[in-house]
Design a protein around this motif. Structure first.
Motif, PDB file in Angstrom:
ATOM      1  N   GLU A   2       0.829  -1.204   0.000  1.00  0.00           N
ATOM      2  CA  GLU A   2       0.000   0.000   0.000  1.00  0.00           C
ATOM      3  C   GLU A   2       0.865   1.257   0.000  1.00  0.00           C
ATOM      4  OE1 GLU A   2      -2.773  -0.119   3.194  1.00  0.00           O
ATOM      5  OE2 GLU A   2      -4.101  -1.577   2.197  1.00  0.00           O
ATOM      6  N   VAL A  61       2.078   1.652  -3.578  1.00  0.00           N
ATOM      7  CA  VAL A  61       1.026   2.129  -4.483  1.00  0.00           C
ATOM      8  C   VAL A  61       0.778   3.624  -4.255  1.00  0.00           C
ATOM      9  CG1 VAL A  61      -1.421   1.952  -5.078  1.00  0.00           C
ATOM     10  CG2 VAL A  61      -0.070  -0.122  -4.727  1.00  0.00           C
ATOM     11  N   LYS A  62       0.751   4.022  -3.002  1.00  0.00           N
ATOM     12  CA  LYS A  62       0.541   5.439  -2.689  1.00  0.00           C
ATOM     13  C   LYS A  62       1.673   6.289  -3.252  1.00  0.00           C
ATOM     14  CE  LYS A  62      -0.551   8.549   1.124  1.00  0.00           C
ATOM     15  NZ  LYS A  62      -0.821   8.662   2.587  1.00  0.00           N
ATOM     16  N   LEU A  64       1.357   6.396  -7.194  1.00  0.00           N
ATOM     17  CA  LEU A  64       0.288   7.265  -7.692  1.00  0.00           C
ATOM     18  C   LEU A  64       0.569   8.733  -7.383  1.00  0.00           C
ATOM     19  CD1 LEU A  64      -2.885   5.179  -6.728  1.00  0.00           C
ATOM     20  CD2 LEU A  64      -1.900   5.466  -9.008  1.00  0.00           C
ATOM     21  N   ARG A 114      -6.775   9.732  -5.377  1.00  0.00           N
ATOM     22  CA  ARG A 114      -7.206   8.368  -5.095  1.00  0.00           C
ATOM     23  C   ARG A 114      -6.699   7.939  -3.720  1.00  0.00           C
ATOM     24  NH1 ARG A 114      -5.608   6.032 -11.133  1.00  0.00           N
ATOM     25  NH2 ARG A 114      -6.863   7.587 -12.259  1.00  0.00           N
ATOM     26  N   VAL A 123      -5.593   5.754  -0.580  1.00  0.00           N
ATOM     27  CA  VAL A 123      -4.977   4.430  -0.396  1.00  0.00           C
ATOM     28  C   VAL A 123      -5.018   4.101   1.088  1.00  0.00           C
ATOM     29  CG1 VAL A 123      -2.893   3.041  -0.685  1.00  0.00           C
ATOM     30  CG2 VAL A 123      -3.460   4.788  -2.386  1.00  0.00           C
ATOM     31  N   PRO A 143      -8.117   1.729  -0.964  1.00  0.00           N
ATOM     32  CA  PRO A 143      -9.476   2.019  -1.447  1.00  0.00           C
ATOM     33  C   PRO A 143     -10.522   1.242  -0.638  1.00  0.00           C
ATOM     34  CG  PRO A 143      -8.418   0.426  -2.867  1.00  0.00           C
ATOM     35  CD  PRO A 143      -7.390   0.818  -1.847  1.00  0.00           C
ATOM     36  N   LEU A 191      -5.231  -4.389  -1.603  1.00  0.00           N
ATOM     37  CA  LEU A 191      -4.609  -4.210  -2.914  1.00  0.00           C
ATOM     38  C   LEU A 191      -3.599  -5.304  -3.238  1.00  0.00           C
ATOM     39  CD1 LEU A 191      -4.081  -0.338  -3.024  1.00  0.00           C
ATOM     40  CD2 LEU A 191      -5.729  -1.683  -4.344  1.00  0.00           C
ATOM     41  N   TYR A 214      -5.843   1.666  -9.718  1.00  0.00           N
ATOM     42  CA  TYR A 214      -4.718   1.612  -8.779  1.00  0.00           C
ATOM     43  C   TYR A 214      -3.532   0.772  -9.252  1.00  0.00           C
ATOM     44  CZ  TYR A 214      -7.562   3.817  -5.133  1.00  0.00           C
ATOM     45  OH  TYR A 214      -8.316   4.704  -4.405  1.00  0.00           O
TER      46      TYR A 214
END
Length: 211
Positions: free
Chosen positions: A39, A42-43, A46, A55, A57, A59, A69, A115
């Motif tokens: 996570e 991903v954060k 993005l 978006r 994180v 979600p 995720l 994502y």
């Protein structure tokens, strides 16, 4: 632990974590730590790398349930990626495997597209890019080695040919009875020497893209 110490400053750090996740036994063993780090990755990807800050994180589903995720990424990868899962309409099964209902499949597809899809694309592109570069290096090294052996062979043939010539056809220095004169033959004697040539700057890698 290496997972907890991993920080994200460029895409190579993302690739390092995704390489770990390719090992499913590793995921099973360290899933809790990997979920948090995934996570975080991903954060960063993005917000920082892609410049997308709208978006949240992690979600959540419409009924306020958190979507894992990492599990979503692993399940889709297990079924050969976003395109195959969509073509084969496997999203309802993906949703069920995540603990949701079958009818939530389309929502899982949207979450993946928002994502993870671009992240997966960048990761696969990076893998292909590295394979192409490695192949280029190997081919150039093999070519260099082949050229080196050809030069050695040609030089050796020239020396053998010169040695087999009759004395009257050889360089005048070979007709002398003095060893000192032979050592001082100069360029006519040294013409059979060979030099190993390696251009260490021959490698060039096109990395115009950010990955």
């Amino acid at each position: 632990m290496i997972i907890r110490a991993l920080e994200f400053h460029d895409f190579a750090d993302c690739k390092a974590l995704l390489d770990m996740i390719d090992d499913r036994d590793y995921v099973f063993k360290y899933k809790y730590d990997l979920e948090k780090k995934f996570e975080e990755m991903v954060k960063w990807f993005l917000n920082v790398y892609m410049g997308i800050t709208s978006r949240p994180v992690p979600p959540y589903s419409p009924n306020k349930r958190r979507i894992d995720l990492l599990s979503l990424y692993v399940l889709v990868a297990r079924d050969n990626g976003y395109l195959d899962v969509t073509t084969e309409n496997i999203w309802p099964i993906i949703a069920k495997d995540l603990g949701f209902d079958y009818q939530d499949g389309d929502y899982m597809r949207i979450i993946y597209a928002m994502y993870l899809d671009v992240l997966e694309y960048y990761y696969k592109f990076k893998l292909v890019q590295e394979k192409v570069y490695d192949k280029k290096v190997v081919n150039e090294e093999e070519g260099s080695s082949h050229g080196y052996h050809e030069r050695r062979k040609s030089a050796g043939d020239a020396q053998d040919e010169a040695a087999s010539e009759p004395v009257h056809q050889q360089s005048p220095c070979w007709q002398s009875h003095s060893a000192i004169q032979i050592q001082n033959c100069g360029p006519q004697f040294n013409k059979f020497r060979t030099t190993d040539l390696f251009n260490l700057d021959r490698f060039w890698y096109n990395d115009n893209l950010r990955v």
